[in-house]
Motif scaffolding. Structure first.
Motif, PDB file in Angstrom:
ATOM      1  N   ARG A   2       0.763  -1.140   0.041  1.00  0.00           N
ATOM      2  CA  ARG A   2      -0.012   0.039  -0.043  1.00  0.00           C
ATOM      3  C   ARG A   2       0.882   1.234   0.026  1.00  0.00           C
ATOM      4  O   ARG A   2       2.089   1.255   0.758  1.00  0.00           O
ATOM      5  N   TYR A  30      -3.667   7.466  -4.252  1.00  0.00           N
ATOM      6  CA  TYR A  30      -3.070   6.964  -3.016  1.00  0.00           C
ATOM      7  C   TYR A  30      -3.874   6.132  -1.978  1.00  0.00           C
ATOM      8  O   TYR A  30      -5.216   6.369  -2.005  1.00  0.00           O
ATOM      9  N   ASP A  31      -3.416   5.275  -1.527  1.00  0.00           N
ATOM     10  CA  ASP A  31      -4.118   4.128  -0.319  1.00  0.00           C
ATOM     11  C   ASP A  31      -4.435   4.826   0.936  1.00  0.00           C
ATOM     12  O   ASP A  31      -5.572   4.421   1.703  1.00  0.00           O
ATOM     13  N   TYR A  32      -3.586   5.752   1.351  1.00  0.00           N
ATOM     14  CA  TYR A  32      -3.653   6.222   2.695  1.00  0.00           C
ATOM     15  C   TYR A  32      -2.988   7.447   2.740  1.00  0.00           C
ATOM     16  O   TYR A  32      -2.126   7.743   1.965  1.00  0.00           O
ATOM     17  N   ILE A  60     -10.337   8.801   1.658  1.00  0.00           N
ATOM     18  CA  ILE A  60      -8.863   8.167   2.105  1.00  0.00           C
ATOM     19  C   ILE A  60      -9.002   7.997   3.597  1.00  0.00           C
ATOM     20  O   ILE A  60      -9.352   8.856   4.185  1.00  0.00           O
ATOM     21  N   ARG A 243       3.416  -1.033   4.140  1.00  0.00           N
ATOM     22  CA  ARG A 243       2.980   0.446   3.678  1.00  0.00           C
ATOM     23  C   ARG A 243       4.356   0.961   3.136  1.00  0.00           C
ATOM     24  O   ARG A 243       5.293   0.677   4.080  1.00  0.00           O
TER      25      ARG A 243
END
Length: 270
Positions: A2, A30-32, A60, A243
Motif C-alpha cells: 500500500r 493513494y491508498d492512505y 481516504i 506500507r
C-alpha cells in the motif's frame, strides 16, 4: 503493498498538518495518508474535529501517523519528565485512535536529541524506558509503534535501522517494531543487507524519498534518477508487503509530483 504520502513535508504551511493534501491524495489514487501526530495533538478540539471531518469525507484513511513527540516534550537529558511524557502519550494515541490509525512512527528527532554533555548510555536507557512506557498505551488502541532511525544531522541517537532493531529488541514489546527510511539509510551509508537480515521480524513501515546533495529530499519520479534497486530488492527479499509512505518536499508542487511518484512506487515495488 500500500502506498501513501506524509502530510508534514508536503504541506505548504510551515508546521502544518498537511491537511491540504488529503483530498488530492485520494483523487490521485493513494491508498492512505500519514499525518503528523504532534501537530494534530496540539490542535484545539474544534480544529481536530474539522480535520477528522475532512479526512472522513475525502475517501481516504489516515492509517499512519509520524512525528509522535514535539521537540518541546524532552525525551532525553536532565529535563526529561516521564509523567509529562506519559500524559502526552495518552492524549496523542487517543487522537490517533479517533482517526483509526494503525501505526505511529517514533522518530521525534528534536525531542530525542541528546543534550551536549549528557551521557549517551543514560540517554539510551531513557529512550528504552519511554518506549516501554508508551507501548501499552498504544496497544490499548490497537496501535503499533515503529521506531524511526534518523540521520545524525537531525538526531544523535538511534541513527540506523540496525540500531532501531537493537532498541526494539531491548524494549521487547509485541507492538514495538522498526521503520526504515530510505533517505536516512542512504545518508548513514547503511547497507540494505540489514533489511534482509532483520526485516522479517522487525520491519513494519517504510518512508521513501529521492535524496539530494546537501541533505534535501524530494518525491521520486523514475528508476534511473537514483540507485534505488538494491534497497527495493532488499525490501522484497525480506518479504515486506505492508506500507510505503512518501516523506519529502514536492517540486514544483504536490499536484505535479504526487501522481508521478505514485506511478514510480507502483512500478518499483510491484
Amino acid at each position: 503493498m500500500r502506498f501513501g504520502c506524509c502530510g508534514n513535508l508536503a504541506s505548504v504551511v510551515p508546521g502544518g498538518t498537511g491537511i491540504e493534501i488529503v483530498k488530492p491524495a485520494a483523487e490521485f489514487g493513494y491508498d492512505y495518508v500519514e499525518m503528523p501526530l504532534a501537530e494534530m495533538t496540539a490542535l484545539s478540539d474544534s480544529s481536530f474535529s474539522e480535520l477528522k471531518d475532512t479526512i472522513s469525507s475525502s475517501g481516504i484513511r489516515c492509517e499512519v501517523c509520524n512525528n509522535l513527540f514535539p521537540a518541546s516534550v524532552r525525551l532525553t537529558g536532565p529535563d526529561a519528565d516521564f509523567g509529562k511524557i506519559e500524559e502526552y502519550a495518552h492524549r496523542a494515541f487517543g487522537r490517533a485512535a479517533e482517526l483509526g490509525v494503525e501505526t505511529v512512527v517514533f522518530g521525534s528527532g528534536g525531542a530525542k536529541m541528546v543534550p551536549a554533555g549528557f551521557p549517551m548510555d543514560e540517554a539510551y536507557k531513557q529512550v528504552v524506558r519511554i518506549s516501554k512506557l508508551i507501548a501499552p498505551i498504544a496497544a490499548k488502541h490497537g496501535i503499533t509503534i515503529v521506531i524511526e532511525p534518523i540521520r545524525k544531522p537531525e538526531c544523535n541517537i538511534i541513527n540506523t535501522f540496525e540500531e532501531g532493531v537493537k532498541l526494539a529488541d531491548t524494549v521487547a514489546e509485541d507492538n514495538v517494531k522498526v521503520l526504515v527510511d530510505f533517505f536516512h539509510l542512504e545518508w548513514e551509508h547503511e547497507s540494505p543487507s540489514h533489511i534482509v537480515k532483520y526485516g522479517k521480524d522487525y520491519l513494519r513501515h517504510i518512508h521513501f524519498a529521492r535524496p539530494l546533495e546537501g541533505g534535501d529530499r524530494i518525491y521520486p519520479e523514475s528508476a534511473d534518477e537514483y540507485p534505488y534497486k538494491e534497497f527495493v530488492d532488499a525490501v522484497k527479499e525480506c518479504g515486506y508487503n505492508l506500507r510505503v509512505s512518501l516523506e519529502a518536499g514536492c517540486r514544483p508542487d504536490f499536484a505535479t509530483q504526487a501522481p508521478k511518484a505514485l506511478s514510480f512506487l507502483r512500478e518499483m515495488f510491484r
